[in-house]
Design a protein around this motif. Sequence first.
Motif, short mmCIF file in Angstrom:
data_model
loop_
_atom_site.label_atom_id
_atom_site.label_comp_id
_atom_site.label_asym_id
_atom_site.label_seq_id
_atom_site.Cartn_x
_atom_site.Cartn_y
_atom_site.Cartn_z
N UNK A 27 0.59 -1.41 0.00
CA UNK A 27 -0.02 0.06 -0.17
C UNK A 27 1.00 1.32 0.16
N UNK A 28 1.75 1.38 0.95
CA UNK A 28 2.46 2.47 1.19
C UNK A 28 3.45 3.01 -0.12
N UNK A 29 4.52 1.91 -0.32
CA UNK A 29 5.25 2.00 -1.20
C UNK A 29 4.74 2.55 -2.69
N UNK A 30 3.79 1.55 -3.09
CA UNK A 30 3.24 2.03 -4.44
C UNK A 30 2.68 3.56 -4.56
N UNK A 31 1.97 4.08 -3.38
CA UNK A 31 1.38 5.32 -3.21
C UNK A 31 2.25 6.53 -3.33
N UNK A 32 3.42 6.15 -2.73
CA UNK A 32 4.49 7.21 -2.69
C UNK A 32 5.38 6.99 -4.19
N UNK A 34 3.86 6.76 -6.82
CA UNK A 34 2.94 7.14 -7.93
C UNK A 34 2.79 8.69 -7.64
N UNK A 35 2.37 9.02 -6.10
CA UNK A 35 2.25 10.55 -6.04
C UNK A 35 3.40 11.22 -5.74
#
Length: 238
Positions: A27-32, A34-35
């Motif tokens: 969850x956290x790594x992909x969001x960071x 991407x954003x």
Amino acid sequence: MLNQHSLEEIAEIYNLLGDIKKEYKAGIKPILMQNSSKLFNNPHTIPKLKKIVVNRGLGVSAQNTNILKKNLEEFEKITGQKPVVSRAKKAIAGFKIREDMELGISVTLRGEKMYTFLTKLLFFTFAQIRDFRGLSLRSFDKAGNYTFGLKEQLIFPEVEYDEVDQVQGCTINIVLDHNSPKYRNESIDKILNGMILFKFLRFPLNDCGYYDKYDSFAEINRTWDKKRHLKRKRWSQE
């Protein structure tokens, strides 16, 4: 009635409560990435937890075998791992400390035990602190690691009130692995990485709003440089 933002927050908390390590990877790594692609274009540069060190200083009391044994048992209950005894590296006559004298206890948590302890700390232990106002951002050091103290052991669910002879706290040091590139390897970058990671992990940081009035971290740096300059000037005049 709950709004969508509240439902998203609840979902994030349940995911973290279930498995922090799994939520970090999925969850956290992909969001960071991407954003914040400019900051974290490489997955290896995303900050991650390296270890958690829990320690307690006992001073001369550590020479009492019963006190030392009880503290060792208490720490093992709290952390789920057998602690090691900290010893003096050199003698200090003024404090009646001999070389290799037992002074405290320490536990270094890694892997699954680290994530288990962190889950308990975030979602159970902090809630037991009376008048808890959150953790200060100023507890980050220059390496981007975070250190804070707890005043008593009774906030941990494993500790029984009747078994406690003396209220004692402990110091918790959360060490992060940054792996930042050279152009983002300054202290302010490491602190920023830690703040970002802690925000996603739901750390109760209380004074984030202190920096809202600044437009960028470069401006914060300039402000702190001015403060340091004023302090030096004042000290030179005294």
